[in-house]
Design a protein around this motif. Structure first.
Motif, PDB file in Angstrom:
ATOM      1  N   ALA A 185      44.179  38.305  23.001  1.00 60.42           N
ATOM      2  CA  ALA A 185      44.207  39.098  24.234  1.00 60.42           C
ATOM      3  C   ALA A 185      43.272  38.491  25.272  1.00 60.42           C
ATOM      4  O   ALA A 185      42.340  37.755  24.936  1.00 60.42           O
ATOM      5  N   VAL A 186      43.541  38.792  26.543  1.00 60.69           N
ATOM      6  CA  VAL A 186      42.627  38.331  27.581  1.00 60.69           C
ATOM      7  C   VAL A 186      41.280  39.007  27.378  1.00 60.69           C
ATOM      8  O   VAL A 186      41.190  40.103  26.821  1.00 60.69           O
ATOM      9  N   THR A 187      40.230  38.341  27.829  1.00 59.84           N
ATOM     10  CA  THR A 187      38.872  38.822  27.598  1.00 59.84           C
ATOM     11  C   THR A 187      38.335  39.541  28.818  1.00 59.84           C
ATOM     12  O   THR A 187      38.328  38.995  29.921  1.00 59.84           O
ATOM     13  N   LEU A 188      37.900  40.770  28.599  1.00 65.70           N
ATOM     14  CA  LEU A 188      37.187  41.498  29.643  1.00 65.70           C
ATOM     15  C   LEU A 188      35.793  40.894  29.733  1.00 65.70           C
ATOM     16  O   LEU A 188      35.044  40.894  28.759  1.00 65.70           O
ATOM     17  N   THR A 189      35.468  40.352  30.879  1.00 67.73           N
ATOM     18  CA  THR A 189      34.178  39.715  31.036  1.00 67.73           C
ATOM     19  C   THR A 189      33.782  39.719  32.501  1.00 67.73           C
ATOM     20  O   THR A 189      34.585  40.053  33.370  1.00 67.73           O
ATOM     21  N   HIS A 190      32.557  39.344  32.766  1.00 66.93           N
ATOM     22  CA  HIS A 190      32.086  39.260  34.147  1.00 66.93           C
ATOM     23  C   HIS A 190      32.639  38.000  34.798  1.00 66.93           C
ATOM     24  O   HIS A 190      32.766  36.958  34.166  1.00 66.93           O
ATOM     25  N   GLY A 191      32.986  38.112  36.064  1.00 67.49           N
ATOM     26  CA  GLY A 191      33.496  36.991  36.836  1.00 67.49           C
ATOM     27  C   GLY A 191      33.348  37.323  38.307  1.00 67.49           C
ATOM     28  O   GLY A 191      32.656  38.268  38.678  1.00 67.49           O
ATOM     29  N   TYR A 192      34.023  36.551  39.171  1.00 60.88           N
ATOM     30  CA  TYR A 192      33.980  36.837  40.601  1.00 60.88           C
ATOM     31  C   TYR A 192      34.821  38.080  40.844  1.00 60.88           C
ATOM     32  O   TYR A 192      36.045  38.056  40.781  1.00 60.88           O
ATOM     33  N   ASN A 193      34.174  39.191  41.088  1.00 62.48           N
ATOM     34  CA  ASN A 193      34.852  40.471  41.209  1.00 62.48           C
ATOM     35  C   ASN A 193      35.238  40.736  42.654  1.00 62.48           C
ATOM     36  O   ASN A 193      34.395  40.833  43.536  1.00 62.48           O
ATOM     37  N   LYS A 194      36.531  40.851  42.906  1.00 62.53           N
ATOM     38  CA  LYS A 194      37.033  41.056  44.263  1.00 62.53           C
ATOM     39  C   LYS A 194      36.787  42.473  44.770  1.00 62.53           C
ATOM     40  O   LYS A 194      36.979  42.754  45.948  1.00 62.53           O
ATOM     41  N   ASP A 195      36.381  43.366  43.874  1.00 61.82           N
ATOM     42  CA  ASP A 195      35.975  44.719  44.277  1.00 61.82           C
ATOM     43  C   ASP A 195      34.486  44.775  44.603  1.00 61.82           C
ATOM     44  O   ASP A 195      33.941  45.841  44.838  1.00 61.82           O
ATOM     45  N   HIS A 196      33.831  43.615  44.573  1.00 67.69           N
ATOM     46  CA  HIS A 196      32.384  43.517  44.835  1.00 67.69           C
ATOM     47  C   HIS A 196      31.590  44.361  43.846  1.00 67.69           C
ATOM     48  O   HIS A 196      30.638  45.047  44.211  1.00 67.69           O
ATOM     49  N   ARG A 197      31.982  44.273  42.568  1.00 65.39           N
ATOM     50  CA  ARG A 197      31.299  45.000  41.499  1.00 65.39           C
ATOM     51  C   ARG A 197      30.870  44.008  40.421  1.00 65.39           C
ATOM     52  O   ARG A 197      31.451  43.944  39.340  1.00 65.39           O
ATOM     53  N   PRO A 198      29.847  43.190  40.697  1.00 66.46           N
ATOM     54  CA  PRO A 198      29.418  42.205  39.699  1.00 66.46           C
ATOM     55  C   PRO A 198      28.872  42.839  38.422  1.00 66.46           C
ATOM     56  O   PRO A 198      28.738  42.172  37.407  1.00 66.46           O
ATOM     57  N   ASP A 199      28.583  44.132  38.461  1.00 66.21           N
ATOM     58  CA  ASP A 199      28.082  44.836  37.285  1.00 66.21           C
ATOM     59  C   ASP A 199      29.194  45.200  36.307  1.00 66.21           C
ATOM     60  O   ASP A 199      28.926  45.589  35.172  1.00 66.21           O
ATOM     61  N   CYS A 200      30.447  45.068  36.722  1.00 65.79           N
ATOM     62  CA  CYS A 200      31.581  45.489  35.896  1.00 65.79           C
ATOM     63  C   CYS A 200      32.316  44.296  35.299  1.00 65.79           C
ATOM     64  O   CYS A 200      32.378  43.222  35.889  1.00 65.79           O
ATOM     65  N   LYS A 201      32.913  44.532  34.143  1.00 70.75           N
ATOM     66  CA  LYS A 201      33.777  43.518  33.537  1.00 70.75           C
ATOM     67  C   LYS A 201      35.158  43.608  34.180  1.00 70.75           C
ATOM     68  O   LYS A 201      35.497  44.604  34.819  1.00 70.75           O
ATOM     69  N   GLN A 202      35.933  42.548  33.987  1.00 68.78           N
ATOM     70  CA  GLN A 202      37.234  42.506  34.640  1.00 68.78           C
ATOM     71  C   GLN A 202      38.196  41.592  33.906  1.00 68.78           C
ATOM     72  O   GLN A 202      37.800  40.853  33.008  1.00 68.78           O
ATOM     73  N   ILE A 203      39.459  41.647  34.308  1.00 70.12           N
ATOM     74  CA  ILE A 203      40.457  40.638  33.981  1.00 70.12           C
ATOM     75  C   ILE A 203      41.023  40.148  35.311  1.00 70.12           C
ATOM     76  O   ILE A 203      40.843  40.796  36.347  1.00 70.12           O
ATOM     77  N   VAL A 204      41.691  39.013  35.282  1.00 74.13           N
ATOM     78  CA  VAL A 204      42.371  38.501  36.467  1.00 74.13           C
ATOM     79  C   VAL A 204      43.864  38.739  36.259  1.00 74.13           C
ATOM     80  O   VAL A 204      44.428  38.368  35.231  1.00 74.13           O
ATOM     81  N   PHE A 205      44.471  39.405  37.233  1.00 78.90           N
ATOM     82  CA  PHE A 205      45.882  39.793  37.176  1.00 78.90           C
ATOM     83  C   PHE A 205      46.653  39.004  38.228  1.00 78.90           C
ATOM     84  O   PHE A 205      46.303  39.042  39.408  1.00 78.90           O
ATOM     85  N   GLY A 206      47.653  38.255  37.796  1.00 81.32           N
ATOM     86  CA  GLY A 206      48.497  37.514  38.719  1.00 81.32           C
ATOM     87  C   GLY A 206      49.842  38.195  38.843  1.00 81.32           C
ATOM     88  O   GLY A 206      50.265  38.953  37.965  1.00 81.32           O
ATOM     89  N   LEU A 207      50.522  37.928  39.941  1.00 81.89           N
ATOM     90  CA  LEU A 207      51.856  38.496  40.150  1.00 81.89           C
ATOM     91  C   LEU A 207      52.726  37.472  40.850  1.00 81.89           C
ATOM     92  O   LEU A 207      52.320  36.871  41.853  1.00 81.89           O
ATOM     93  N   ASN A 208      53.910  37.248  40.319  1.00 76.20           N
ATOM     94  CA  ASN A 208      54.911  36.364  40.917  1.00 76.20           C
ATOM     95  C   ASN A 208      56.085  37.217  41.351  1.00 76.20           C
ATOM     96  O   ASN A 208      56.620  37.988  40.546  1.00 76.20           O
TER      97      ASN A 208
END
Length: 135
Positions: A29-52
């Motif tokens: 599974a994809v990993t929930l982890t810290h990254g460049y958060n586009k919601d400006h929430r560096p304190d939260c974990k995230q995934i990156v979601f793409g759409l075609n």
């Protein structure tokens, strides 16, 4: 049956923010982890979601998921290769934001007969632009 217009595919990605504690029991599974958060929430974990989606914007074709610390620039080659297999063609126009604009991404698509439309970032010099158009 309604044929889909797949001569132009639009791609975009965003981060999906998660609050709280999450475990990832599935190693694939994809990993929930810290990254460049586009919601400006560096304190939260995230995934990156793409759409075609199709060019008319009416039909989503696929939605790749990436680990939360995956840089957008690195998602385009595997995504484009996935679309080639899904559509069983290479000559569609791949439309994406400025994160597509790396020589590795553009050359890979061009070398396989693909076409693309992207935005050239302001920090790319004129000489880099000229060499990219000649490639």
């Amino acid at each position: 049956m309604h044929p889909l217009e797949t001569n132009v595919i639009h791609n975009d990605s965003t981060s999906v923010t998660f609050l709280g504690a999450y475990e990832t029991p599935d190693a694939q599974a994809v990993t929930l982890t810290h990254g460049y958060n586009k919601d400006h929430r560096p304190d939260c974990k995230q995934i990156v979601f793409g759409l075609n989606i199709t060019a008319d914007g009416d039909v989503p074709l696929s939605h790749p998921l990436y680990d939360g610390n995956q840089a957008d620039v690195t998602t385009h080659i595997p995504n484009w290769q996935h679309l080639r297999e899904l559509l069983d063609q290479e000559d569609f126009i791949y439309v994406a934001d400025s994160k597509l604009c790396s020589m590795e991404n553009l050359n890979t698509i061009a070398e396989h007969g693909g076409r693309y439309i992207t935005v050239v970032p302001r920090n790319v010099s004129r000489s880099q632009r000229l060499s990219a158009t000649r490639a």
